[in-house]
Scaffold this active site. Structure first.
Site, PDB file in Angstrom:
ATOM      1  N   ARG A  72      33.622 -20.080  12.620  1.00 42.96           N
ATOM      2  CA  ARG A  72      33.551 -19.275  11.390  1.00 42.96           C
ATOM      3  C   ARG A  72      32.136 -19.265  10.815  1.00 42.96           C
ATOM      4  O   ARG A  72      31.663 -18.252  10.328  1.00 42.96           O
ATOM      5  CB  ARG A  72      34.552 -19.774  10.358  1.00 42.96           C
ATOM      6  CG  ARG A  72      34.210 -21.094   9.699  1.00 42.96           C
ATOM      7  CD  ARG A  72      35.094 -21.364   8.510  1.00 42.96           C
ATOM      8  NE  ARG A  72      36.407 -21.850   8.869  1.00 42.96           N
ATOM      9  CZ  ARG A  72      36.738 -23.145   9.005  1.00 42.96           C
ATOM     10  NH1 ARG A  72      35.810 -24.084   8.851  1.00 42.96           N
ATOM     11  NH2 ARG A  72      37.952 -23.506   9.310  1.00 42.96           N
ATOM     12  N   ASP A  93      37.919 -27.086   5.321  1.00 40.17           N
ATOM     13  CA  ASP A  93      38.174 -28.114   6.340  1.00 40.17           C
ATOM     14  C   ASP A  93      39.036 -29.254   5.825  1.00 40.17           C
ATOM     15  O   ASP A  93      39.608 -30.008   6.613  1.00 40.17           O
ATOM     16  CB  ASP A  93      36.842 -28.721   6.813  1.00 40.17           C
ATOM     17  CG  ASP A  93      36.031 -27.745   7.625  1.00 40.17           C
ATOM     18  OD1 ASP A  93      36.621 -26.833   8.223  1.00 40.17           O
ATOM     19  OD2 ASP A  93      34.798 -27.891   7.654  1.00 40.17           O
ATOM     20  N   LYS A 141      31.359 -32.072  -2.749  1.00 44.46           N
ATOM     21  CA  LYS A 141      31.812 -31.336  -1.548  1.00 44.46           C
ATOM     22  C   LYS A 141      33.074 -30.533  -1.843  1.00 44.46           C
ATOM     23  O   LYS A 141      33.197 -29.894  -2.873  1.00 44.46           O
ATOM     24  CB  LYS A 141      32.019 -32.312  -0.388  1.00 44.46           C
ATOM     25  CG  LYS A 141      30.737 -32.883   0.143  1.00 44.46           C
ATOM     26  CD  LYS A 141      30.257 -32.424   1.483  1.00 44.46           C
ATOM     27  CE  LYS A 141      31.100 -32.389   2.665  1.00 44.46           C
ATOM     28  NZ  LYS A 141      30.389 -31.739   3.789  1.00 44.46           N
ATOM     29  N   GLU A 142      34.050 -30.616  -0.935  1.00 43.87           N
ATOM     30  CA  GLU A 142      35.253 -29.791  -1.103  1.00 43.87           C
ATOM     31  C   GLU A 142      36.127 -30.260  -2.263  1.00 43.87           C
ATOM     32  O   GLU A 142      37.162 -29.679  -2.529  1.00 43.87           O
ATOM     33  CB  GLU A 142      36.080 -29.785   0.187  1.00 43.87           C
ATOM     34  CG  GLU A 142      35.607 -28.813   1.260  1.00 43.87           C
ATOM     35  CD  GLU A 142      34.629 -29.439   2.230  1.00 43.87           C
ATOM     36  OE1 GLU A 142      34.036 -30.480   1.898  1.00 43.87           O
ATOM     37  OE2 GLU A 142      34.462 -28.881   3.340  1.00 43.87           O
TER      38      GLU A 142
HETATM   39  O1  IFM Z   1      34.299 -23.704   6.038  1.00 42.43           O
HETATM   40  C1  IFM Z   1      33.723 -24.964   6.203  1.00 42.43           C
HETATM   41  C2  IFM Z   1      32.620 -24.835   7.196  1.00 42.43           C
HETATM   42  O2  IFM Z   1      33.120 -24.398   8.431  1.00 42.43           O
HETATM   43  C3  IFM Z   1      31.904 -26.142   7.392  1.00 42.43           C
HETATM   44  N1  IFM Z   1      31.434 -26.616   6.148  1.00 42.43           N
HETATM   45  C4  IFM Z   1      32.446 -26.778   5.129  1.00 42.43           C
HETATM   46  C5  IFM Z   1      33.192 -25.469   4.892  1.00 42.43           C
HETATM   47  C6  IFM Z   1      34.291 -25.698   3.860  1.00 42.43           C
HETATM   48  O3  IFM Z   1      35.168 -26.695   4.264  1.00 42.43           O
END
Ligand code: IFM
Length: 795
Positions: free
Chosen positions: A352, A485, A628-629
Site C-alpha cells: 500500500r 497496521d 503512532k497509531e
Molecule cells: O498504513 C500503514 C503503513 O503501511 C505503514 N506505516 C503505518 C501505516 C498505518 O498503520
C-alpha cells in the site's frame, strides 16, 4: 528556534547551525546505490537494498555524537590540534568553529572554518554509478604556512546483509580482510554463493601517506570517532583487517601557503582493484567532479521542473518545488527500507505504501510511476489478493502466497491485508489519465504466483477477491488488518474504512468498464457498489459520524458512546472521498472532526487514545497515548482530511490542516517538531503526550506521498484527465493569485490563477492562449500548443 533556511534559487536547504535537535539527513544516489548522510556527515550506504546490500555500516539509535559516517579529520602537524570537516564527530566548541551544510537534490556539501582553515566536502553519487564521491577541498586562510594531515574514514560492513554484519559476529568477523595498494584500500568479504564481494576506498588527486584497514587500528583499541588514535598521533597506523572490523581510512599530508588551496577526491564503492585504479585515474581530471555535479543537478532539477508553483506562501512553494517532491521520489525509490529509523529490516516494497508513493510522483515523472505500478501489479496474486511486501528481488510467477509459511519465512508477513489491492484503482486511473494511455488496461502483467492477465483483469480479480470476503454486515473483512497496521480485525472483523475504499474501487472500475465497453462488468460492479453503499449507510452512520469497524464479537470501534477512541478520523474523511457520504453527512462529519480532532498541529487519528487492551483487536494500545497509531497526529491520515475538505470546497479549512502539518511551517520553531523542517515525518505526538507537537519517523513515510496528492489535486486542483487537464483550485480565500508551471503530455502550461473575489473554490473562466472557456475548469488537450499561457479566473 531556527537552524537553517530554504535556498529556493539553488534548490537547497541550508543548515546554519550543526547542533540540530536530531540529525537532519539527505539522500544521495539511486535505486542502484543509495546513501544517507546527515548534516554532520554521519550515515551509511547500500547497494540495491538497505537490508541486503549494506556497504557502510551504521549503528541505529546510537547517540548522535557516536554515529558512524563519512568522516574527514584535519590535524595540525605543529599544534597537534585536530577537528572534523563536519563539526561532528570531534565536535569542537561552536564558539570558534563555523560550519554550514547545504543539502541539495542528491548531493550534500558541508563547509567549515576553524583556526583559519577552510574546508568544503561535497558528497554525491554520480548519476547511474555504483560508487560515491567525497570531494574535499582545504584552504589556508592564515598568514603563515600550515602543515596539515587529512584523514578520511569510512566503516565498511563485514557482510552486506545487515543482520549478519550486526548480529552474527561469530561468522561475519572472520570473513573479511583488507589490503592496501597505490592510494586505495581494498576489502574482500567472503560469502557463500554470490555473497562475497570486493570494496574499495581510495583517494585521487593526492598521495596517501598512510592507511588503516582495521577499525581498531584507526580509532585505537579504546578510541572513538571523536578521538581516533591515528588522528591524535598525526599518523595512520598502517593496519589491515584480518578478523575483526574493516574500515577504509587514508591519510594525506598537505602543506599550504597562505591562501593556498588543495583538493582531493575520495571514492568509495564495490568493485575490483582494477575498477578502483581506473576510477582513481579518472578523477585526476579536475573537471570531472564539477561536470558530474552539474549533471546531477540537471537530472533532478529537470524532474522537479515538471511541476512548479508560485503562491503567496513561500514555505508552500519551497516544499512543493523542491523538498516535498524530492522526498516523494526518495520514497518511491526506497519505500520504507533505509533511513535513520528504518534499519533495513524490510527488504522490499510495502504494497500500500508503494502505491501511494508512486501516485505522488505521477505529475512529475509518470514513466517512473508507471514502472513501479507494473511491479506492484506483478505483486498481485492470481486469486486477486496482493503480497503485503514485494521484495526487491521479486520474480513474478514464482512467489509464495502471502498466507503460506514460506512467504512468512521470507518476509515476516503471514497473511493478506484487505486494503493492499484497493490502492491500485486510483493509481491505475491516475496513470492512464496522466499518460493518455488507455491501452495500459490491456497490458499483460504476470501474477506473483502463476499466470498472467491484463491490467483490467488484475483490477477485476482484486474486486472479486474482496467481494468474496464480506462479513456479517456485508462490509469488507480485514483478513488481517486494513490501512491501520495496529487494528487487527482478523478474518471476521469488518473494516468500515476499507469498505469505503472498496466502494471507491467499484466506482473507478465502473468508469474503466464504461471506457472500454465492458457493459456486463459495469452492471456487475454497479450492483455490488449499491449493496455496499446500503450496508455502509445502514450499519455505519451513527450519531453524526461514521464508525471505524465492527469486530467479530460485534464491538463497534469508533462509536460515539465508546469510552476510548470514540471518534476516528479516517472513516469520516473516507466517507467523503469515496462518495458514500451525502452532502449533509459530509458537512456534518467534517464539522465533528473540526470540533473534536483538530489541533493546532493537525487532526488526531482518533480521540481519546487507548490506555488499555480491552479488545484483542486494539494492538495500538501498546503505544503510549498520543503516539503512532494510538491517537497521534498521523500525517498520512492528514492528507485525507485535506482532500475531503477540498472536495467540499472548504479551501480555508483545507489550508489550515495543510499548514499546521507542513514541516516548513516549523522552520522557526524546530525545537517543537525536531525532525527536518524540509521533509515530512510519519507522525506528530498528539495532545495526550507530554511532548505534544514532537515529530517522528522522518523521510520515508506515506505522509509525504499522500499529502502531495492532496495538495496537487486538492488545494491546487490540478488533475490530469483523459483528454485534457482539470484545474479546479480550492485555496485559502486570502490568496489573490498564484501560478503553476505544469508539464502535461509533452506540453508546458504556464497557468496563472486570479482570485479577485476571494473565493475558496470555483472557476468562472479559463483563457487558453487567448481563447476563452466560460464556466469550465477543463483545459482541452486538443487546444494545447507546445507552450501554453493559461489565465484562470476564480469566482
Ligand atoms: O498504513 C500503514 C503503513 O503501511 C505503514 N506505516 C503505518 C501505516 C498505518 O498503520
Amino acid at each position: 528556534m531556527n537552524y537553517g533556511y530554504f535556498d529556493d534559487a539553488n534548490k537547497e536547504y541550508v543548515i546554519t547551525r550543526p547542533d540540530t535537535p536530531t540529525p537532519w539527513t539527505n539522500y544521495l544516489g539511486s535505486t542502484e546505490y543509495g546513501a544517507i548522510i546527515t548534516n554532520n556527515a554521519a550515515g551509511y550506504s547500500f547497494i540495491g537494498s538497505g537490508a541486503n546490500g549494506k556497504l557502510l555500516r551504521f549503528r541505529f539509535n546510537a547517540c548522535y555524537s557516536n554515529l558512524p559516517g563519512r568522516y574527514i579529520y584535519i590535524s595540525d602537524q605543529e599544534s597537534k590540534d585536530y577537528w572534523s570537516a563536519s563539526w561532528q564527530p570531534v565536535g569542537k566548541s561552536l564558539e570558534n568553529y563555523q560550519t554550514i551544510c547545504r543539502h541539495g537534490t542528491a548531493y550534500t556539501e558541508i563547509t567549515s572554518q576553524y583556526q583559519n582553515i577552510e574546508t568544503s566536502t561535497l558528497y554525491y553519487v554520480p548519476l547511474h554509478q555504483q560508487y560515491e564521491i567525497w570531494h574535499f577541498k582545504v584552504k589556508n586562510m592564515d598568514t603563515v604556512t600550515r602543515n596539515l594531515s587529512i584523514f578520511a574514514y569510512s566503516e565498511l560492513t563485514n557482510h552486506k546483509l545487515e543482520a549478519m554484519d550486526m548480529n552474527n559476529l561469530q561468522y561475519s568477523q572472520y570473513i573479511s580482510r583488507t589490503y592496501y595498494k597505490d592510494n586505495h584500500l581494498m576489502q574482500y568479504t567472503n560469502g557463500l554463493s554470490d555473497d562475497g564481494c570486493w570494496r574499495f576506498f581510495g583517494v585521487s588527486k593526492a598521495s596517501a601517506v598512510g592507511w588503516d584497514g582495521s577499525r581498531e587500528g584507526f580509532l585505537g583499541t579504546y578510541g572513538s570517532y571523536s578521538t581516533p588514535s591515528a588522528v591524535i598521533n598525526g599518523a595512520c597506523n598502517q593496519t589491515l583487517n584480518y578478523t575483526g572490523n574493516s574500515c577504509g581510512s587514508l591519510q594525506v599530508n598537505v602543506n599550504l601557503e597562505p591562501q593556498e588551496e588543495n583538493e582531493m577526491v575520495f571514492i568509495l564503492g564495490e568493485g575490483t582493484d582494477e575498477m578502483a585504479s581506473q576510477l582513481l585515474n579518472h578523477y585526476k581530471n579536475a573537471r570531472v567532479v564539477q561536470e558530474e555535479l552539474f549533471q546531477l543537478k540537471q537530472y533532478w532539477h529537470s524532474k522537479l521542473e515538471a511541476f512548479q508553483v508560485q503562491t503567496p506562501d513561500s514555505k508552500f512553494n519551497s516544499m512543493i518545488n523542491v523538498w516535498h517532491s524530492y522526498e516523494c521520489f526518495v520514497n518511491t525509490y526506497w519505500s520504507r527500507t533505509a533511513s535513520l529509523i528504518y534499519s533495513s529490516g524490510r527488504n522490499g516494497l510495502g504494497y500500500r505504501d508503494t502505491v501511494a508513493d508512486l501516485q505522488s510522483i505521477m505529475h512529475l515523472d509518470h514513466k517512473l510511476a508507471g514502472e513501479r505500478l507494473v511491479t506492484l501489479l506483478s505483486g498481485q496474486v492470481s486469486n486477486g489478493g496482493a503480497l503485503p511486501l514485494v521484495r526487491f528481488d521479486h520474480i513474478p510467477g514464482t512467489e509464495f502466497l502471502p498466507d503460506s509459511p514460506e512467504y512468512q519465512q521470507k518476509t515476516g508477513y503471514d497473511n493478506y491485508r484487505c486494503d493492499d489491492g484497493l490502492w491500485l484503482f486510483e493509481a491505475v486511473l491516475q496513470y492512464i489519465k496522466e499518460s493518455g494511455k488507455v491501452e495500459f488496461l490491456d497490458t499483460i502483467i504476470p501474477y506473483s504466483d502463476t499466470g498472467k492477465a491484463t491490467v483490467y483483469e488484475h483490477l477485476k480479480k482484486a474486486l472479486e477477491f474482496l467481494l468474496a470476503r464480506l462479513g456479517e454486515h456485508h462490509l469488507l473483512i480485514a483478513i488481517d488488518n486494513d490501512w491501520n497496521d495496529c487494528l487487527k480485525l482478523g478474518s471476521q472483523g469488518e473494516s468500515v474504512f476499507a469498505s469505503f475504499q472498496l466502494y471507491l474501487g467499484l466506482k473507478i472500475f465502473q468508469e474503466l468498464a464504461h471506457l472500454i465497453h465492458k457493459d456486463k462488468d459495469l452492471i456487475w460492479a454497479e450492483s455490488h457498489a449499491k449493496e455496499l453503499y446500503s450496508s455502509l449507510q445502514t450499519h455505519c452512520f451513527q450519531d453524526g459520524q461514521f464508525i471505524r469497524a465492527i469486530t467479530k464479537d460485534h464491538h463497534v470501534i469508533g462509536a460515539s458512546t465508546n469510552e476510548e477512541a470514540s471518534l476516528w478520523l479516517n472513516p469520516q474523511t473516507w466517507s467523503v472521498i469515496s462518495g458514500v457520504a451525502s452532502p449533509k453527512q459530509a458537512e456534518e462529519v467534517l464539522d465533528k472532526v473540526d470540533k473534536i480532532l483538530k489541533t493546532e498541529y493537525g487532526a488526531l487519528l482518533f480521540y481519546p487514545s487507548y490506555t488499555s487492551f480491552k479488545l484483542p483487536e486494539i494492538n495500538m494500545a501498546v503505544y503510549l497515548p498520543g503516539v503512532k497509531e494510538n491517537g497521534s497526529i498521523f500525517l498520512m491520515a492528514e492528507a485525507w482530511i485535506i482532500k475531503a475538505e477540498t472536495m467540499l470546497g472548504h479551501g480555508n479549512q483545507a489550508w489550515d490542516y495543510f499548514n499546521s502539518t507542513n514541516p516548513a511551517s516549523y522552520n522557526d520553531k524546530c525545537e517543537l517538531h525536531q525532525t527536518e523542517p524540509y521533509v515530512y515525518s510519519q507522525f506528530v505526538e498528539g495532545i495526550e503526550s507530554p511532548y505534544y507537537g514532537r515529530a517522528h519517523g522522518h523521510w520515508l513515510t506515506g505522509s509525504a506521498s499522500s499529502i502531495m496528492l492532496s495538495v496537487v489535486e486538492g488545494i491546487l486542483g490540478v488533475r490530469a484527465d483523459y483528454d485534457g487537464l482539470i484545474v479546479q483550485p480550492c485555496i485559502p480565500s486570502k490568496w489573490e493569485e498564484f501560478s503553476i508551471v505544469r508539464h502535461f503530455r509533452n506540453k508546458t502550461l504556464h497557468i496563472h490563477v486570479c482570485n479577485p473575489d476571494h473565493v475558496e473554490k470555483g472557476v468562472t473562466k479559463i483563457v487558453l492562449n487567448g481563447e476563452e472557456f466560460i464556466n469550465s475548469c477543463f483545459i482541452p488537450l486538443c487546444k494545447m500548443k507546445e507552450l501554453n499561457e493559461v489565465e484562470i479566473i476564480m469566482g
